[in-house]
Scaffold this active site. Sequence first.
Site, PDB file in Angstrom:
ATOM      1  N   THR A  78     -79.236  -9.135 -25.597  1.00 14.51           N
ATOM      2  CA  THR A  78     -77.901  -9.305 -26.177  1.00 14.51           C
ATOM      3  C   THR A  78     -77.805 -10.518 -27.100  1.00 14.51           C
ATOM      4  OG1 THR A  78     -77.238 -10.475 -24.189  1.00 14.51           O
ATOM      5  CG2 THR A  78     -76.677  -8.130 -24.323  1.00 14.51           C
ATOM      6  N   HIS A 182     -82.750  -2.466 -13.705  1.00 14.16           N
ATOM      7  CA  HIS A 182     -82.715  -3.339 -12.517  1.00 14.16           C
ATOM      8  C   HIS A 182     -82.025  -2.669 -11.314  1.00 14.16           C
ATOM      9  CE1 HIS A 182     -83.929  -5.665 -15.838  1.00 14.16           C
ATOM     10  NE2 HIS A 182     -82.845  -6.372 -16.060  1.00 14.16           N
ATOM     11  N   ASP A 251     -89.460  -8.197 -17.019  1.00 20.51           N
ATOM     12  CA  ASP A 251     -88.236  -8.819 -17.544  1.00 20.51           C
ATOM     13  C   ASP A 251     -88.515 -10.185 -18.189  1.00 20.51           C
ATOM     14  OD1 ASP A 251     -85.551  -8.834 -18.253  1.00 20.51           O
ATOM     15  OD2 ASP A 251     -84.985 -10.002 -16.498  1.00 20.51           O
TER      16      ASP A 251
HETATM   17  C1  0GY Z   1     -82.376  -8.634 -18.675  1.00 19.81           C
HETATM   18  C2  0GY Z   1     -81.262  -9.211 -18.000  1.00 19.81           C
HETATM   19  C3  0GY Z   1     -80.344 -10.031 -18.539  1.00 19.81           C
HETATM   20  C4  0GY Z   1     -80.140 -10.229 -19.947  1.00 19.81           C
HETATM   21  C5  0GY Z   1     -80.136  -9.257 -20.846  1.00 19.81           C
HETATM   22  O1  0GY Z   1     -79.844  -8.398 -22.969  1.00 19.81           O
HETATM   23  C6  0GY Z   1     -79.749  -9.393 -22.261  1.00 19.81           C
HETATM   24  O2  0GY Z   1     -79.327 -10.471 -22.681  1.00 19.81           O
HETATM   25  O3  0GY Z   1     -80.481  -8.036 -20.510  1.00 19.81           O
HETATM   26  C7  0GY Z   1     -79.472 -10.718 -17.619  1.00 19.81           C
HETATM   27  O4  0GY Z   1     -79.021 -11.823 -17.959  1.00 19.81           O
HETATM   28  O5  0GY Z   1     -79.211 -10.198 -16.508  1.00 19.81           O
HETATM   29  O6  0GY Z   1     -82.634  -7.444 -18.570  1.00 19.81           O
HETATM   30  O7  0GY Z   1     -83.035  -9.360 -19.400  1.00 19.81           O
END
Ligand code: 0GY
Length: 297
Positions: A78, A182, A251
Amino acid sequence: MATYTVDSDWLAFDPEPSRPTFVLPNGSVDAHCHVFGPGDRFPYSPTRKYTPADATKEDLFALRDWLGFSANVIVQGTCHGSDNSAMIDALVVAKGRARGVATVEPGVSAAQLNELHDAGVRAVRFNYVRRLVDPEPDEYYLRIVEKIAPLGWHVDVYFEADDLARRWDFFTSLESIVVVDHMGRPDISQPVDGPEFGRFLRLMREHQNIWAKVTCPERLSLSGPPEWSDTVPFARRLVEEFPDRVLWGTDWPHPNLKEYMPDDGQLVDVIPRIATTTDLQHRLLVDNPTRLFWKEN
Ligand code: 0GY
């Protein structure tokens, strides 16, 4: 925006993970990992909710080789919003040894989608986790689903366990494969046979197109490293009941972990405890990701 430093509440990845004891089968895929930046070449999104430390494709490919993986599935994080450039750059350099999961907006054009496909993207990610994004109504995601249909992509979803009831009708209306990140983020202080994880198991039992990533013991565990034992029954249940619909990934570089950064070698050593036979290990690590992401090979 030119802020590429590490947020004070965010840890950088472990630069020297241990070598795992578990020897991965040939052709294993790390099916959930990210690349971040470098920020001076691939700026982070102005609307991001966290700023990661740079975690480059070179770092990722070195980790792949150190742990014994053959390939990666790089999932758009993200912090890069819907600008997939850093991920695409990594896919191109990986020369077929990586596939991508992109973030796109409903206005994306067919030409842009084709370009992503040619680079190795095979799915879009819909993220519903409020600390990461502001989730949109179902119609927003439906417009994207319609646009990716001709490409045969699947949908990757990331949500908190509480969101499942709210989004159930939307997720179960999708005709493509839907991969849940997850394990749907269960509260592992609750029993594996309890109502919360029971809802997730029911989702997978009733809908043969729904897959799960048995990932992130380090995010879900209360008992902690190096064994993350309290998460094992949840992942093991999914691997044993749905052996052809599970994926595993590191991850890496583990965004947003605040207490400790996991040793990726120790994470790999969880695999034989959740997939307890060579057959289950091969399906989890080789057959399933290859079928999903390299189906034209
Ligand atoms: C992951 C989990 C996280 C972050 C993101 O796209 C992301 O920023 O998915 C999280 O913070 O739980 O899958 O990397």
